[in-house]
Design a protein around this motif. Structure first.
Motif, short mmCIF file in Angstrom:
data_model
loop_
_atom_site.label_atom_id
_atom_site.label_comp_id
_atom_site.label_asym_id
_atom_site.label_seq_id
_atom_site.Cartn_x
_atom_site.Cartn_y
_atom_site.Cartn_z
N UNK A 80 37.81 21.14 -32.55
CA UNK A 80 38.47 22.45 -32.56
C UNK A 80 37.52 23.55 -33.02
N UNK A 81 36.28 23.22 -33.41
CA UNK A 81 35.29 24.23 -33.80
C UNK A 81 34.83 24.98 -32.55
N UNK A 82 34.90 26.31 -32.61
CA UNK A 82 34.60 27.10 -31.40
C UNK A 82 33.70 28.28 -31.71
N UNK A 83 32.97 28.24 -32.81
CA UNK A 83 32.08 29.36 -33.16
C UNK A 83 30.71 29.16 -32.54
N UNK A 84 29.96 30.27 -32.48
CA UNK A 84 28.61 30.23 -31.92
C UNK A 84 27.72 29.29 -32.74
N UNK A 85 26.98 28.48 -32.03
CA UNK A 85 26.07 27.56 -32.68
C UNK A 85 26.62 26.16 -32.81
N UNK A 86 27.95 26.03 -32.65
CA UNK A 86 28.54 24.69 -32.78
C UNK A 86 28.00 23.76 -31.70
N UNK A 87 28.03 24.22 -30.45
CA UNK A 87 27.59 23.37 -29.34
C UNK A 87 26.13 22.95 -29.55
N UNK A 88 25.28 23.92 -29.94
CA UNK A 88 23.87 23.61 -30.14
C UNK A 88 23.68 22.59 -31.26
N UNK A 89 24.47 22.73 -32.33
CA UNK A 89 24.38 21.80 -33.46
C UNK A 89 24.75 20.38 -33.02
N UNK A 90 25.79 20.29 -32.18
CA UNK A 90 26.24 18.98 -31.71
C UNK A 90 25.19 18.34 -30.81
#
Length: 825
Positions: free
Chosen positions: A783-793
């Protein structure tokens, strides 16, 4: 007397005749002796003559006779004289021909000038006096030589001297007329003896070829005034000519006035002029035009006056220092700034006014400045800030501007600069830094709050919407289906509101990315329009779309953001239009740059419209036309604000035109790049949003790692409905244990879990497993949808990303990208 008669003579007569004959013979002998004696005396006299005498044969040009002086004059030897030909002594044969021609025509030549050579080749200038005679029974030329070599030399030297004098005079005259300075000479009555071109043209205004000998300054002044010119030159000046003549000493004078109405000033040097006997005969003078210099001097004086006025009244401190940075001048304003008078401040080095910390910094700065000077580097104007002490010990912050001063030959002459009290600004900056820290902390707190709220809201919504989607797939009565559809629509509306708030927060924080990719424009627009078709009554509202055929099928742009903009604008039109039509027009705006396309999108509706005074406000966040509790239409009021920011990020502008009760037109432009031929992969946002065709195959096994029971049930049910085998793990630790024992085709990994979160679990899988599961595809399920989340994952080792609440279509797209071949119901 004949022989017969002689026989008839008497003896006495014979004796008498004999005596007579003897007497005649004696007389003849005496006469011959006298003649020989005379000739001998004459020859002796000629031989001893002081002038060279030469007799030359006319027949063969041979030298028949030369007296002793001739031998000496021409350097001859007697035994070789006859071997010489007379023409060998002539320098110019043509001159000799002229001489002979004149002799033949006149019989004699008097003082004929010629240049002859001695036997040694030395030239002699002579005057020839010659006549023709008979000598030794031969026709000859008798010549007397008069030497004029010295006279010719003197004459030549005189002529050369005259020529040099005239040449020098012409040179001096030329120099005098070429010089821009005025040069003249006057007699004792102050009449001009000489004047160069400069004074003739600039002061006296002489006419062409006019002589000024015998004329004075008054003559020319009167003529100028009579011709109507304003001429006042010299009227109020000292009579410098009389001063020089009276003192018999040179002097310097400033003479000025008007010449033909124009001001003229001369810096004049005058001196008395004496003859060879020391008698005063006049004056000489030279004047330099200093009119411009006087104007410059006056301007400098005015500038200096203004500078002094500025320096005495300016609040900042202006300073000048030598090459060692030792102060040599400061403005009086230094006293108000530091407490020291200007005189006291100059006697103290700059560094003595600084606090110890900044004294060290100043020393290092000055060393770098000197090093730059040694390396011939240019020192540009620089600003430095220092902490200083006033005379009373209080602390003040100052800003110092410094510039190097260079001499005409490039040498460093010193420094100049300005000192400004910056205490207030520094304090404000410190306050701003403190406020910034607070703001950053607040922003971080807000970001963390939004991230947590996003997770906390999306997690239960994932269960609600997921269960509703699963419920849609079961056998329902018409009323039950209506209720499920309505609940699902309300849930999606709630999700849209949450997404708007998150998007606005990301835009506000400058964390929105706009990544370009290959976009198929027409399918993207079709998917947007299809999303709203079910929300309209086709009998009441027509939904239409027109795309300029010249627009390429594929462009290079940010597909997700373009789709988001269109969803907002078309969604607004649908919300506020009950009757009429909604038209989306896309056209191409002409541009000179063939590498880019400027696309214009226009959404026109026949809805309720917007009043003029509120149109601009609608682009502000949380702004709505009807903000009351009784408002008819919902929403966050962020849609147009998000649209404006996204359009500007894509290099375009947005424009709104509306009339209350008539409708609204919202148009915007975006820049897109022309697609290169080698770019063929289509952005996922540019394809039809309907589910792709699924190829059946072997059933894949998926491990769902999810701590929330409802969410685990929902995602598991979705996967099973797609024909996949599902195993559930309640946390990361259990997931690793399962993966050690069994092989799976994919892992759907929740991020926020107790014990071990999804990122930590992924890293453990990638680094600890020893079986084939070490390379298993892992999809973030969060449910995390902030900028940088996708890159971190992705950095943790995950392969893809699914945002909660999960929709079946998005789940199928991810599984297809992983080639797991789910079955579509």
């Amino acid at each position: 007397m004949d022989n017969n008669s002689s026989h008839n003579l008497s003896k006495t007569e014979l004796l008498e005749e004999n005596q007579r004959l003897k007497a005649e013979l004696q007389a003849m002998r005496q006469a011959s002796f006298a003649q020989k004696e005379t000739e001998s005396v004459f020859a002796h006299l000629i031989d001893q003559a002081i002038f060279p005498v030469v007799i030359v044969s006319i027949e063969n040009d041979a030298i028949l006779y030369a007296n002793k002086n001739a031998y000496s004059y021409f350097g001859l030897k007697k035994e070789t004289t006859t071997l010489k030909s007379a023409d060998q002594f002539w320098v110019d044969s043509k001159c000799r021909q002229n001489f002979l021609q004149e002799l033949r025509s006149k019989g004699q030549v008097d003082k004929f000038q010629a240049v002859l050579l001695t036997a040694q080749g030395k030239e002699k200038h002579v005057l020839l006096s010659s006549k023709t005679i008979e000598y030794q029974n031969k026709a000859a030329i008798y010549t007397v030589f008069s030497d004029i070599t010295e006279r010719v030399r003197v004459q030549t030297a005189y002529t050369q001297s005259e020529n040099r004098y005239h040449s020098m005079y012409r040179m001096v005259n030329l120099m005098a007329n070429t010089l821009p300075d005025l040069i003249w000479a006057k007699d004792l009555d102050d009449n001009y003896l000489f004047a160069n071109s400069a004074i003739r043209e600039k002061l006296l205004k002489c006419r062409p070829d006019e002589t000024l000998i015998g004329k004075n300054d008054l003559f020319f002044a009167i003529r100028e005034r009579n011709e109507g010119h304003r001429h006042t030159f010299g009227e109020i000046c000292l009579n410098s000519d009389e001063i020089v003549k009276a003192t018999r000493k040179k002097g310097r004078f400033l003479e000025d006035g008007l010449v033909r109405g124009q001001y003229l000033a001369l810096d004049v040097h005058k001196a008395p002029m004496f003859d060879d006997n020391g008698e005063l005969v006049g004056t000489v003078g030279a004047g330099r035009d200093v009119t411009a210099d006087i104007k410059i001097q006056k301007a400098l004086e005015e500038s200096e006056r203004r500078f002094r006025l500025l320096a005495n009244n300016i609040r900042d401190v202006l300073w000048i220092a030598d090459a060692n940075l030792t102060p040599v001048y400061v403005t009086p304003s230094v006293e108000a700034f530091s407490g020291y008078t200007a005189e006291e401040f100059v006697r103290m080095p700059f560094i003595s006014h600084m606090t110890p910390k900044y004294q060290r910094r100043f020393g290092g700065l000055f060393k770098r400045m000197l090093l730059a000077i040694d390396n011939r580097e240019e020192l540009s104007s620089s600003f430095f800030e220092f902490e200083c002490k006033r005379k009373n010990g209080t602390i003040v912050w100052v800003e110092i501007a410094t510039s190097a001063m260079w001499g005409p030959t490039g040498q460093l002459q010193g420094f100049t600069g300005m000192i400004r009290d910056s205490t207030k600004r520094v304090q404000e900056q410190l306050e701003l830094k403190h406020a910034k820290k607070i703001a950053i902390a607040a922003s971080q707190t807000k970001s963390e709050f939004l991230a947590n709220m996003s997770h906390e809201i999306r997690t239960p919504m994932n269960g609600v919407l997921g269960l509703l989607q699963l419920l849609q797939g079961t056998e329902l009565t018409p009323l039950q289906k209506k209720y499920v559809d309505t609940a699902l629509g309300a849930g999606k509306s709630l999700l849209k509101i949450i997404s708007d708030i998150l998007d606005f927060s990301k835009i506000e924080a400058g964390k929105v990315e706009c990544t370009k990719g290959v976009v198929s424009l027409r399918p993207l627009v079709a998917s947007v329009m299809a999303s709203f078709e079910t929300m309209l009554d086709p009998r009441q509202v027509k939904l239409r779309c027109a795309i300029d055929p010249s627009i390429p099928d594929c462009i290079f742009a940010c597909g997700p953001r373009l789709k988001q903009i269109l969803f907002n604008l078309v969604g607004n039109a649908v919300k506020f239009t009950a009757n009429g039509s909604i038209d989306l027009d896309i056209s191409l705006v002409p541009r000179q740059d063939a590498r880019q396309l400027l696309l214009k999108f226009s959404v026109k509706d026949t809805g309720i419209g917007i009043t003029k005074n509120l149109q601009e406000q609608l682009f502000e966040p949380f702004s709505q036309e009807d903000g009351s509790f009784r408002r008819k239409y919902g929403g966050t009021g962020l849609g147009l604000s998000i649209v404006k920011n996204l359009v500007e990020m894509m290099g375009g502008k947005v424009h709104l035109e509306s009339e209350r009760g008539v409708g609204t037109v919202v148009s915007f432009t975006v820049l897109a790049d022309v697609l290169e031929p080698e770019l063929t992969a289509i952005d996922e946002e540019g394809v039809d949003a309907t589910c792709p065709e699924i190829v059946s195959g072997e059933v894949a096994k998926v491990l769902v790692v999810e701590d929330e029971q409802i969410n685990a049930m929902v995602i598991s049910a979705m996967l099973k409905s797609l024909g996949l085998e599902v195993v559930h793990a309640a946390d990361g630790v259990r997931a690793i244990e399962i993966l050690k024992e069994k092989n799976f085709d994919c892992v759907l990994m929740d991020i926020q879990m107790p014990e071990m979160d999804g990122v930590e679990t992924t890293r453990e899988i990638r680094h600890s497993l020893e079986n084939s599961n070490v390379a298993i595809p892992i999809v973030a399920l969060t449910a995390h949808a902030m900028k940088g989340d996708r890159e971190q994952f992705m950095a943790a080792g995950m392969n893809d990303y699914l945002s909660k609440p999960v929709e079946v279509e998005h789940l199928v797209e991810v599984l297809n990208r992983l080639k797991l071949n789910p079955l579509k119901n």
